[in-house]
Design an enzyme around this catalytic site. Structure first.
Site, PDB file in Angstrom:
ATOM      1  N   GLU A 102       0.727  -1.307  -0.206  1.00  0.00           N
ATOM      2  CA  GLU A 102      -0.060   0.126   0.361  1.00  0.00           C
ATOM      3  C   GLU A 102       1.220   1.185  -0.292  1.00  0.00           C
ATOM      4  OE1 GLU A 102      -2.385   1.677  -1.018  1.00  0.00           O
ATOM      5  OE2 GLU A 102      -4.567   0.412   0.626  1.00  0.00           O
ATOM      6  N   ASP A 103       0.670   2.389  -0.257  1.00  0.00           N
ATOM      7  CA  ASP A 103       0.851   3.368  -0.674  1.00  0.00           C
ATOM      8  C   ASP A 103       1.123   4.161   1.040  1.00  0.00           C
ATOM      9  OD1 ASP A 103      -1.615   4.453  -0.948  1.00  0.00           O
ATOM     10  OD2 ASP A 103      -2.089   5.378  -1.952  1.00  0.00           O
ATOM     11  N   ASP A 106      -4.846   4.814   6.451  1.00  0.00           N
ATOM     12  CA  ASP A 106      -5.427   6.610   6.667  1.00  0.00           C
ATOM     13  C   ASP A 106      -6.030   5.374   7.875  1.00  0.00           C
ATOM     14  OD1 ASP A 106      -6.117   8.808   6.878  1.00  0.00           O
ATOM     15  OD2 ASP A 106      -7.352   9.188   5.316  1.00  0.00           O
ATOM     16  N   PHE A 156      -3.506  15.611   5.490  1.00  0.00           N
ATOM     17  CA  PHE A 156      -3.209  15.154   3.508  1.00  0.00           C
ATOM     18  C   PHE A 156      -1.703  15.375   2.969  1.00  0.00           C
ATOM     19  CE2 PHE A 156      -4.363  15.071  -0.443  1.00  0.00           C
ATOM     20  CZ  PHE A 156      -5.143  14.048  -0.693  1.00  0.00           C
ATOM     21  N   ARG A 169       0.339  12.471  -8.519  1.00  0.00           N
ATOM     22  CA  ARG A 169       0.950  10.895  -8.680  1.00  0.00           C
ATOM     23  C   ARG A 169       2.635  10.838  -9.105  1.00  0.00           C
ATOM     24  NH1 ARG A 169      -3.126   7.478  -7.250  1.00  0.00           N
ATOM     25  NH2 ARG A 169      -4.552   7.989  -7.479  1.00  0.00           N
TER      26      ARG A 169
HETATM   27  P1  IMP Z   1      -8.515   4.560   4.421  1.00  0.00           P
HETATM   28  O1  IMP Z   1      -9.131   3.729   3.415  1.00  0.00           O
HETATM   29  O2  IMP Z   1      -8.823   5.992   5.523  1.00  0.00           O
HETATM   30  O3  IMP Z   1      -7.414   3.670   5.151  1.00  0.00           O
HETATM   31  O4  IMP Z   1      -7.634   4.614   3.237  1.00  0.00           O
HETATM   32  C1  IMP Z   1      -7.250   4.676   2.585  1.00  0.00           C
HETATM   33  C2  IMP Z   1      -6.184   4.980   0.920  1.00  0.00           C
HETATM   34  O5  IMP Z   1      -6.996   6.575   0.946  1.00  0.00           O
HETATM   35  C3  IMP Z   1      -5.028   5.161   0.760  1.00  0.00           C
HETATM   36  O6  IMP Z   1      -5.088   3.965  -0.299  1.00  0.00           O
HETATM   37  C4  IMP Z   1      -5.032   6.207  -0.213  1.00  0.00           C
HETATM   38  O7  IMP Z   1      -5.023   5.958  -1.809  1.00  0.00           O
HETATM   39  C5  IMP Z   1      -5.689   7.180   0.082  1.00  0.00           C
HETATM   40  N1  IMP Z   1      -4.879   7.871   1.064  1.00  0.00           N
HETATM   41  C6  IMP Z   1      -5.442   8.072   2.386  1.00  0.00           C
HETATM   42  N2  IMP Z   1      -4.833   8.635   3.033  1.00  0.00           N
HETATM   43  C7  IMP Z   1      -4.247   9.825   2.306  1.00  0.00           C
HETATM   44  C8  IMP Z   1      -3.156  11.001   1.368  1.00  0.00           C
HETATM   45  O8  IMP Z   1      -3.215  11.797   2.788  1.00  0.00           O
HETATM   46  N3  IMP Z   1      -3.241  11.226   0.518  1.00  0.00           N
HETATM   47  C9  IMP Z   1      -3.591  10.751  -0.835  1.00  0.00           C
HETATM   48  N4  IMP Z   1      -4.557   9.608  -0.870  1.00  0.00           N
HETATM   49  C10 IMP Z   1      -4.375   9.033   0.798  1.00  0.00           C
HETATM   50 MG    MG Z   2      -4.093   3.224  -2.239  1.00  0.00          MG
END
Ligand code: IMP
Ligand code: MG
Length: 181
Positions: A102-103, A106, A156, A169
């Protein structure tokens, strides 16, 4: 360039590419030790992980397979927590060692969903390798989250695969949104 503008948001540098690459190299070394003789399957989560996945896999020396999945769940600068669907999940994960790449983690909703989908196929093991983690945003601990590049504050970020409204990106460094003061 230390400050950039993407649409309505100003961003400042958080992690330089050099720093990201050094950390990635260390994670690669650790994975090579942990997965010696196991032929894991790396599954990158598109789109955000594409650069991290490429740089990480160049550090991997153990025999391995590589795949990608796509999950749509995120719009704008706030996680909706609504998972739509996972596309392209390999169907032959039974008794295999899986490493999800994963990148960023969150809230963890996306990962929870992906892990659950993968576990339906009864793999031998599932671990997660995420470049970034926002510990304060995480809704519940994820025990599979074994490899983390950097823990960052609940802000963010954009660049090195991560986007803001589809943009940014391609940036080689990672930037954080500037807070208005
Ligand atoms: P989660 O489901 O809230 O954990 O979000 C995960 C996905 O949201 C990541 O794989 C990212 O693609 C996107 N994401 C979460 N935080 C950020 C951020 O700060 N910048 C850009 N994309 C984010
Ligand atoms: Mg992602």
């Amino acid at each position: 360039m230390n400050t950039i503008q993407i649409e309505d948001k100003a961003f400042e540098i958080l992690l330089e590419n050099d720093n990201i690459c050094k950390r990635t190299r260390l994670i690669g070394i650790q994975l090579n030790v942990d997965y010696e003789n196991r032929c894991p399957i790396f599954i990158g989560v598109l789109n955000g992980s594409f650069l991290f996945m490429a740089d990480l896999l160049k550090e991997i020396t153990v025999s391995c397979e590589v795949g990608f999945i796509k999950v749509s769940s995120y719009e704008g600068a706030e996680s909706s927590g609504k998972i739509k669907q996972a596309f392209g999940l390999p169907t032959d994960l039974f008794e295999r060692d899986i490493i999800i790449v994963e990148d960023i983690v969150d809230t963890g909703f996306t990962l929870d969903y992906i892990i659950a989908e993968i576990k339906k196929q009864e793999p031998a093991s599932v671990k997660v390798c995420s470049l970034l983690l926002k510990p304060k945003a995480l809704k519940a601990p994820i025990e599979e989250l074994e490899y983390v590049g950097f823990e960052i504050a609940n802000e963010f970020v954009v660049g090195y695969g991560l986007d803001y409204n589809g943009l940014g990106r391609n940036l080689k460094d990672i930037y954080r949104a500037k807070t208005v003061s």
